[in-house]
Design an enzyme around this catalytic site. Structure first.
Site, mmCIF file in Angstrom:
data_model
loop_
_atom_site.group_PDB
_atom_site.id
_atom_site.type_symbol
_atom_site.label_atom_id
_atom_site.label_comp_id
_atom_site.label_asym_id
_atom_site.label_seq_id
_atom_site.Cartn_x
_atom_site.Cartn_y
_atom_site.Cartn_z
ATOM 1 C CG ASP A 208 3.206 14.960 -25.377
ATOM 2 O OD1 ASP A 208 4.119 15.792 -25.156
ATOM 3 O OD2 ASP A 208 3.423 13.793 -25.746
ATOM 4 C CD GLU A 236 3.190 13.269 -22.348
ATOM 5 O OE1 GLU A 236 1.994 13.097 -22.014
ATOM 6 O OE2 GLU A 236 3.774 12.542 -23.135
ATOM 7 C CD GLU A 262 7.132 10.332 -24.707
ATOM 8 O OE1 GLU A 262 7.324 10.020 -25.878
ATOM 9 O OE2 GLU A 262 6.094 10.884 -24.317
ATOM 10 C CG HIS A 312 5.190 6.856 -23.782
ATOM 11 N ND1 HIS A 312 5.831 6.039 -24.683
ATOM 12 C CD2 HIS A 312 4.649 7.868 -24.493
ATOM 13 C CE1 HIS A 312 5.694 6.546 -25.900
ATOM 14 N NE2 HIS A 312 4.982 7.650 -25.817
ATOM 15 C CD GLU A 337 0.190 7.448 -24.254
ATOM 16 O OE1 GLU A 337 1.158 7.210 -23.503
ATOM 17 O OE2 GLU A 337 0.235 8.281 -25.190
HETATM 18 MG MG MG Z 1 4.640 12.147 -24.996
#
Ligand code: MG
Length: 384
Positions: A208, A236, A262, A312, A337
């Site tokens: 990310d 990400e 997200e 997310h 996640e």
């Molecule tokens: Mg993120």
């Protein structure tokens, strides 16, 4: 059955969103909202929400302003729901969306709607004595591979130590994000290389990159190319969440899967990410995108467009449980996640915390969300 009360409780604990250089595992959220919807049948639904909960609470508690029934457009969310049948989730979603449209549509209004929607699905599940994924349409799997979700450590040695710890716990996939990433592109590569080395060739690595870094699409393409030798499963949030055309540029230039979503909300927003942004992996947060009512539509859109959905989920076990239900309902799914944060709002809100086993999280099979909220813990951290 009728809705008798809709509350948004504001919680505060010690917590930390970003780890400063040198820090280890983050504590997780410091502030959180809890939505609690009560009914005259004694059934109560819950959801957490990570946002500016005090503002979201104002959306819930605001008075009824509209004079004419059917013309609600800037009313408090609770006034739109009390007295209604909680089993009519889709109609109630739209009643909240339209009833708040002058002050809402996105931001805290859609986040409050999201959490209320999850609480309504929780009520439906408890009423019908079925887990939410069955009400969504079915159970394609009873466990989901979990990725450990954590923040970048500042040195290659610390990255390797972190990976080794997660592998020892049984994880087979790890995502590093934010932290020091983006401050020095040479160091970024050494950190990702260290993670890959410690993971070995078979475990999965997710990255990310944190959009706060404010890259241009060309810079984002350079980042992805610099990380590609370490075979990330996805990269990400390279760009500002509204930069749909930039995302299209990036996703067309690289082979690596590009992920985001997200910060996105509503079926219309996710249609933009799919059609205009060319996003490979959609990451709706169920407490921001519009709840299960929107999440189910996103799954349908993604399946038709051959995209993955990996929700997310970086708050408490309530959101992780919700994400497991949505993932159980997908024909094709890769991961859930799992935040490795250890703060009380991440770990203590439910009576039996979710436990990973052999790299997988079981999909809860009790009624509704299938996790029981600990009201005593909520009261301990409640500030409003
Ligand atoms: Mg993120």
């Amino acid at each position: 059955m009728k809705i008798t009360n809709v509350e948004l409780l504001v919680l505060k604990s010690e917590g930390l969103y970003n780890n400063p250089e040198g820090a280890e595992e983050p504590l997780g959220p410091a502030y959180m909202g809890i939505v609690r919807v009560s009914t005259d049948a004694g059934i109560v639904g819950y959801s957490d929400m990570e946002t500016c909960a005090s503002v979201a609470k104002a959306c819930v508690d605001a008075p009824k302003w509209s004079q004419e029934p059917g013309m609600e457009c800037f009313d408090g969310l609770a006034t739109l729901l009390i007295g209604e049948n909680p089993l009519e989730v889709e109609r109630l979603w739209y009643r909240m969306y339209r009833g708040s449209i002058y002050y809402g549509r996105r931001g805290v209004a859609i986040q409050a709607i999201s959490a209320i929607d999850i609480a309504l699905w929780d009520i439906c599940g408890k009423f019908y004595r079925q887990p939410i994924h069955i009400l969504l349409g079915g159970r394609w799997r009873d466990k989901v591979r979990a990725y450990a979700s954590t923040l970048f450590r500042p040195t290659p040695t610390a990255m390797k130590e972190a990976v080794t710890g997660y592998l020892d716990e049984g994880f087979t996939a790890v995502k590093f994000g934010w932290g020091v990433f983006g401050k020095d592109r040479h160091r970024d590569v050494t950190l990702v290389a260290a993670a890959r080395e410690a993971l070995g060739p078979k475990n999965d690595l997710l990255v990310d990159t944190g959009w706060f870094v404010e890259r241009t699409p060309k810079e984002a393409i350079q980042v992805v190319r610099s990380l590609a030798p370490y075979e990330p499963f996805l990269v990400e949030e390279l760009l500002h969440p509204e930069d749909y055309d930039g995302y299209r540029q990036v996703s067309e230039a690289v082979d690596t899967r590009i992920a985001c979503g997200e910060q996105e909300a509503t079926e219309w927003g996710f249609a933009q990410l799919i059609e205009r942004g060319g996003i490979d992996v959609l990451q709706p947060d169920l407490t921001r995108c519009g709840g299960f009512t929107v999440g189910r539509k996103i799954v349908h859109m993604a399946e038709r467009a051959n995209r993955l959905v990996i929700p997310h989920s970086w708050s408490s076990d309530l959101l992780t449980a919700a994400s497991l239900h949505l993932t159980a309902f997908q024909r094709r799914a890769e991961f859930v996640e799992f935040s490795t944060s250890y703060g009380p709002l991440s770990r203590e809100l439910v009576k039996e915390p979710l436990r990973m086993k052999d790299g997988y999280l079981p999909v809860p099979d009790g009624p509704g969300l299938g996790v029981e909220v600990d009201d005593a813990v909520i009261e301990r951290y409640r500030i409003a």
